[in-house]
Motif scaffolding. Sequence first.
Motif, PDB file in Angstrom:
ATOM      1  N   SER A   1       0.831  -1.209   0.000  1.00 47.72           N
ATOM      2  CA  SER A   1       0.000   0.000   0.000  1.00 47.72           C
ATOM      3  C   SER A   1       0.863   1.256   0.000  1.00 47.72           C
ATOM      4  O   SER A   1       0.499   2.276  -0.593  1.00 47.72           O
ATOM      5  CB  SER A   1      -0.944   0.001   1.212  1.00 47.72           C
ATOM      6  N   SER A   2       2.025   1.197   0.640  1.00 45.14           N
ATOM      7  CA  SER A   2       2.942   2.337   0.625  1.00 45.14           C
ATOM      8  C   SER A   2       3.479   2.578  -0.782  1.00 45.14           C
ATOM      9  O   SER A   2       3.556   3.726  -1.251  1.00 45.14           O
ATOM     10  CB  SER A   2       4.102   2.083   1.592  1.00 45.14           C
ATOM     11  N   LEU A   3       3.852   1.493  -1.484  1.00 39.67           N
ATOM     12  CA  LEU A   3       4.310   1.623  -2.868  1.00 39.67           C
ATOM     13  C   LEU A   3       3.199   2.153  -3.759  1.00 39.67           C
ATOM     14  O   LEU A   3       3.431   2.982  -4.651  1.00 39.67           O
ATOM     15  CB  LEU A   3       4.775   0.256  -3.383  1.00 39.67           C
ATOM     16  N   TYR A   4       2.014   1.681  -3.507  1.00 43.60           N
ATOM     17  CA  TYR A   4       0.818   2.073  -4.264  1.00 43.60           C
ATOM     18  C   TYR A   4       0.588   3.583  -4.169  1.00 43.60           C
ATOM     19  O   TYR A   4       0.422   4.288  -5.177  1.00 43.60           O
ATOM     20  CB  TYR A   4      -0.361   1.322  -3.667  1.00 43.60           C
ATOM     21  N   ILE A   5       0.597   4.095  -2.939  1.00 45.31           N
ATOM     22  CA  ILE A   5       0.364   5.530  -2.706  1.00 45.31           C
ATOM     23  C   ILE A   5       1.481   6.367  -3.324  1.00 45.31           C
ATOM     24  O   ILE A   5       1.231   7.420  -3.923  1.00 45.31           O
ATOM     25  CB  ILE A   5       0.240   5.808  -1.199  1.00 45.31           C
ATOM     26  N   LEU A   6       2.723   5.888  -3.212  1.00 47.73           N
ATOM     27  CA  LEU A   6       3.859   6.600  -3.806  1.00 47.73           C
ATOM     28  C   LEU A   6       3.693   6.696  -5.330  1.00 47.73           C
ATOM     29  O   LEU A   6       3.918   7.755  -5.922  1.00 47.73           O
ATOM     30  CB  LEU A   6       5.160   5.876  -3.462  1.00 47.73           C
ATOM     31  N   GLY A   7       3.281   5.590  -5.950  1.00 51.16           N
ATOM     32  CA  GLY A   7       3.074   5.591  -7.393  1.00 51.16           C
ATOM     33  C   GLY A   7       1.973   6.537  -7.829  1.00 51.16           C
ATOM     34  O   GLY A   7       2.112   7.267  -8.824  1.00 51.16           O
ATOM     35  N   LEU A   8       0.868   6.552  -7.087  1.00 51.96           N
ATOM     36  CA  LEU A   8      -0.236   7.458  -7.418  1.00 51.96           C
ATOM     37  C   LEU A   8       0.173   8.920  -7.263  1.00 51.96           C
ATOM     38  O   LEU A   8      -0.232   9.779  -8.053  1.00 51.96           O
ATOM     39  CB  LEU A   8      -1.445   7.141  -6.529  1.00 51.96           C
ATOM     40  N   GLY A   9       0.967   9.194  -6.238  1.00 53.45           N
ATOM     41  CA  GLY A   9       1.456  10.564  -6.058  1.00 53.45           C
ATOM     42  C   GLY A   9       2.357  10.994  -7.206  1.00 53.45           C
ATOM     43  O   GLY A   9       2.258  12.123  -7.705  1.00 53.45           O
ATOM     44  N   LEU A  10       3.229  10.074  -7.646  1.00 52.93           N
ATOM     45  CA  LEU A  10       4.126  10.376  -8.756  1.00 52.93           C
ATOM     46  C   LEU A  10       3.345  10.540 -10.059  1.00 52.93           C
ATOM     47  O   LEU A  10       3.679  11.401 -10.893  1.00 52.93           O
ATOM     48  CB  LEU A  10       5.156   9.250  -8.891  1.00 52.93           C
ATOM     49  N   LEU A  11       2.302   9.755 -10.236  1.00 55.67           N
ATOM     50  CA  LEU A  11       1.467   9.870 -11.434  1.00 55.67           C
ATOM     51  C   LEU A  11       0.773  11.224 -11.475  1.00 55.67           C
ATOM     52  O   LEU A  11       0.681  11.869 -12.536  1.00 55.67           O
ATOM     53  CB  LEU A  11       0.425   8.742 -11.459  1.00 55.67           C
TER      54      LEU A  11
END
Length: 552
Positions: A109-119
Motif C-alpha cells: 500500500s505504501s508503494l501504491y500511494i507513492l506511485g499514485l502521487g508520482l502519477l
Amino acid sequence: MSISGAGTTLLDGKVDCFVDFQGKPSIRSSSGGWRSSGFIIGAEVAEKFAYLGIASNLITYLTGPLKESTAAAASNVNLWLGTAAFLPLIWGSIADSFLGRFRTILLTSSLYILGLGLLTFSATIPSLCKDQETLVDSCVSRHKVTIFFCALYLIALGEGGFKVCLRAFGADQFDEQNPKESIAKSVYFNWSYFARSTGILATRLISNYVQENLSWALGFGIPCLSMMLALFLFLLGTNTYRFSTGGEGRQGRMHNNPFVRIGRVFVAAAKNPRQTPSDTSLLLPNETSKKFRFLDRAAISCDLAEVEETKAVLSLIPIWMCCLVFGIVYAQSPTFFTKQGSTMDRSITSTLLVPAATLQCFINLSILVFIPIYDRLFVPIARSITHKPAGITTLQRISTGIFLSIPSLGIAALVEMKRLKTARDHGLVDSPKATVPMSICWLIPQYVLYGVSDVFTMVGLQEFFYGQVPVELRSLGLSLYLSVVGIGNFLSSFMVSIIEKATSQSGQVSWFANNLNQAHLDYFYWLLACLSSVAFVSFVYFAKSYVYNSPK
C-alpha cells in the motif's frame, strides 16, 4: 472437551491456528467474521476506486496528452493491466512464505500511494515540449512520458500485492471449520465483489468526468487520496483481525516458499523414477491423490503434505488454462470498447458530453443489480434442486460466465458493424475526428451482458482458487485467479500486435487503425467470440473430471 475437529476448539471460544494482533489466541466472539471483514471490504472499495480511476480511462490519456496511436495505446494498457494482475503470483508467494499477508499489505500500500502521487505529479508537466530552434511545440515531453510510466508500473507493483493479500486476509476472517462461518465465507465472496463494484461505479462516474472535463492532475490526485483512505480503513480494524499462524508465523523461512516446495516435489520425483514408498495407501487420503501418481515417488524424500500440495496445484492448471481466453475478453472494456464509444454521439445536452469510459459503469450497475438476485433468488432456487449449499458448484458458475461472454462479444461485433455502416452512409469514413451520428447507448447491451458474465466467472474463480489449494497456499490460490486476468491482458496485447502487423501489410488498413471508421474492430470481436466458444467447450470437458478437495 474438544468436539469440533481439525480447525476449531469450542471449549473456550478460541479459533485454532489463528492469533490476534498481540499474538494471543484468537477469540471467536471478539475477532474475525463480519466485524473484521467490514473494515477490509471498506478498504477494498477505496482501493478499487483508486485503481479503476486510473485504469478505466487510461487509453484516453495515452491517445490524448501522450499522443500514442490506438494500437500502441491498447497494447500499453493491456501490458500494464497484465503486469498488475500477474504480480500477485510473486507477492502471494512472498506473503505465504516470508512477510505474511498483513505486512505485505502495509508494504504494497505504501508503494501504491507513492506511485499514485508520482502519477499525479507527471500530469502537471506540460505535455508538449518546444523545438529549441523554432520554439514551436513539436513533441511530447520525454520527462513527462518517463515519469508517467515509472509511476504507472510502481502502481502496478503495489496494487498487485495489495489486492491479493487483502482478499486472502479477508477470507481468513471466516473459519471454514465452523458451519456458520463457512456459509458466511461463501456469502463474503459475493458481497465483497458487490462492494468493490460500488467503488468502481463511483470512480467511473467521478474520476472519468474530472479527467476529461476538469484536469488530468486532479483526476489522478483523487485516486491517490482514495488509496490513502483504503490504508486508513484497513489499519482501523487491526484490533479485530484474526492472523493465520499458517501464513503469518513463518517470517524469514524462505524455504517454505510454495514455488520452492512444489519444485522440490518434482525434482524428488524425477530423481526416484523407479522407487515408490512401501505403504502407498498413505498417499491416498482422497480421490485427488489418485491423480498424478508419478509424484508419489517424491514421498521418499519429501513430506506427504508437500506431495499433496503439489497435486492440488497441478490439478488446477487445466482449469486455469481454459479461463485464459476469458482473461483476453476481460481486457477489452477499458481499451477497444472505450475507443469504440469515443467515436459515437455522447451528448446528453448541447453542452454536456458523456466520457466514453463512463459507459463502463453499466458493467458495475449490472453487477450491483445481479449479485443480490443471484444471492437471494438464484442460489435458494438452485439449492432446492441440487441440495448444494451454494446452489451450483464453483465450476458450474465459472462455465456459465464463460458462456455468457460469447453473446456479449457477438453483440459488440454487430454494434460495431452498424457503427461502420453509419459512418459510411454519412460520408465519415475519412473523417476520424467526426462524431458518428449513432448514440453511444447502442453499447449498453454488450456492457450489461459483460457485467453479468463477470458475476459468474470472476466471483467463481476467486472462490474456486481460494478453496481448492491447501491453507498454507491461500494467497497463491488467489494469485492464480488474478493471473487469469494478467495473462489474458498479456495475450490480448500480443494478439493486437500480431494482428496489427498482419493486417497493415501491402497497403491494407489495419483492424486497429487510428481512424476507427476505416478499422475493423468487428473482425476482432468475432475472432474472440470463436476463441471463447472453444474455451467454453474445453472448460466443460475438464470440469467434468475435476475432483473437489475438501476444506482443510
